[in-house]
Design a protein around this motif. Structure first.
Motif, PDB file in Angstrom:
ATOM      1  N   ASN A  77       0.850  -1.186   0.000  1.00 29.51           N
ATOM      2  CA  ASN A  77       0.000   0.000   0.000  1.00 29.51           C
ATOM      3  C   ASN A  77       0.892   1.245   0.000  1.00 29.51           C
ATOM      4  OD1 ASN A  77      -2.242   1.647   0.112  1.00 29.51           O
ATOM      5  ND2 ASN A  77      -2.390   1.575   2.352  1.00 29.51           N
ATOM      6  N   PRO A  78       0.977   1.964  -1.111  1.00 32.67           N
ATOM      7  CA  PRO A  78       0.187   1.800  -2.336  1.00 32.67           C
ATOM      8  C   PRO A  78       0.630   0.569  -3.141  1.00 32.67           C
ATOM      9  CG  PRO A  78       1.844   3.488  -2.646  1.00 32.67           C
ATOM     10  CD  PRO A  78       1.898   3.118  -1.200  1.00 32.67           C
ATOM     11  N   SER A 133       2.485   6.484  -6.351  1.00 34.71           N
ATOM     12  CA  SER A 133       1.434   5.536  -6.712  1.00 34.71           C
ATOM     13  C   SER A 133       0.667   6.040  -7.935  1.00 34.71           C
ATOM     14  CB  SER A 133       0.472   5.359  -5.536  1.00 34.71           C
ATOM     15  OG  SER A 133      -0.608   4.534  -5.897  1.00 34.71           O
TER      16      SER A 133
END
Length: 245
Positions: free
Chosen positions: A103-104, A157
């Motif tokens: 994440n991301p 991201s």
């Protein structure tokens, strides 16, 4: 007499056309092979330049341990600025990676190294380093790879729908289909200050990593402008060390 002169002139003209045609063919082939020689020379020069650039990069990486010290012995950070406890845990004396969703999310293009080559390398790495480090995580030899290009990474991201990801995959496949097979050789093995053992490779023949990344950049226009690795590098992670015996 007039007829004889006419025939003679026609014969000379025919001979001249033949000579001109031969000269044109010779000039054509001369230019063709000359341009091929120039192209091959330019390609060879570019390849030599990339090889030298990789060597200088590997030299710098090699000096890193001496210049920065063995940070991994002091529970330092990873190359992604994560603490070791974020990605590894110690269970019953064994190092185990902490598996969790990125994440991301990360979308990366990698070159895969066949077990035909990765398994012998892995066995040698284990036999060589196990006596000196009691806390070691060895990279799974079945997933040895070379990171080439990121369509999305932890620093920047780039969201994408399933259709967009499918389009990215097709674009990467098109690039892969246009490349020449790589023949590579292990140039050196480097231990970084963060404890990662890296295999640093050179290209003997085939499409240079610099060219591969340039093609991927064109094929993936929405990818992060700043990539994670130098464009000429070709490296594999073999293992991560945490402490010595």
């Amino acid at each position: 007499m007039a007829r004889a002169v006419a025939v003679g002139a026609g014969h000379c003209w025919s001979h001249s056309k033949t000579v001109i045609l031969i000269w044109c063919i010779c000039i054509f082939f001369y230019i063709f092979f000359f341009r091929m020689a120039l192209q091959n020379s330019s390609s060879s020069s570019s390849s030599d330049k990339n090889t030298e650039q990789r060597s200088r990069l590997y030299d710098t990486m090699e000096r890193g341990l001496d210049e920065s010290g063995a940070a991994f012995l002091k529970h330092g950070e990873t190359s992604q600025s994560l603490s070791l406890s974020d990605i590894f845990t110690l269970k019953n004396g064994s190092i185990t990676p902490v598996l969790k969703a990125a994440n991301p999310p990360v979308r990366a293009t990698v070159l895969y190294l066949s077990p035909e080559y990765s398994v012998p390398i892995s066995d040698n790495v284990k036999n060589t380093f196990s006596p000196y480090f009691d806390k070691v995580w060895f990279q799974n030899s079945s997933v040895y790879h070379f990171s080439m290009f990121h369509a999305s990474h932890h620093i920047e991201s780039i969201p994408a729908t399933e259709d967009e990801i499918e389009a990215e995959a097709n674009a990467v496949k098109a690039v892969a289909d246009s490349l020449c097979p790589l023949k590579i050789v292990l140039d050196r093995v480097v231990l970084t200050s963060t404890g990662v053992l890296l295999g640093c490779w050179q290209v003997i023949s085939g499409t240079d990593p610099l060219t591969i990344r340039a093609k991927l950049k064109s094929a993936l226009p929405h990818a992060p402008k700043k990539q994670l690795y130098d464009a000429v590098i070709l490296h594999t992670s073999f293992r991560k060390a945490f402490g010595s015996s």
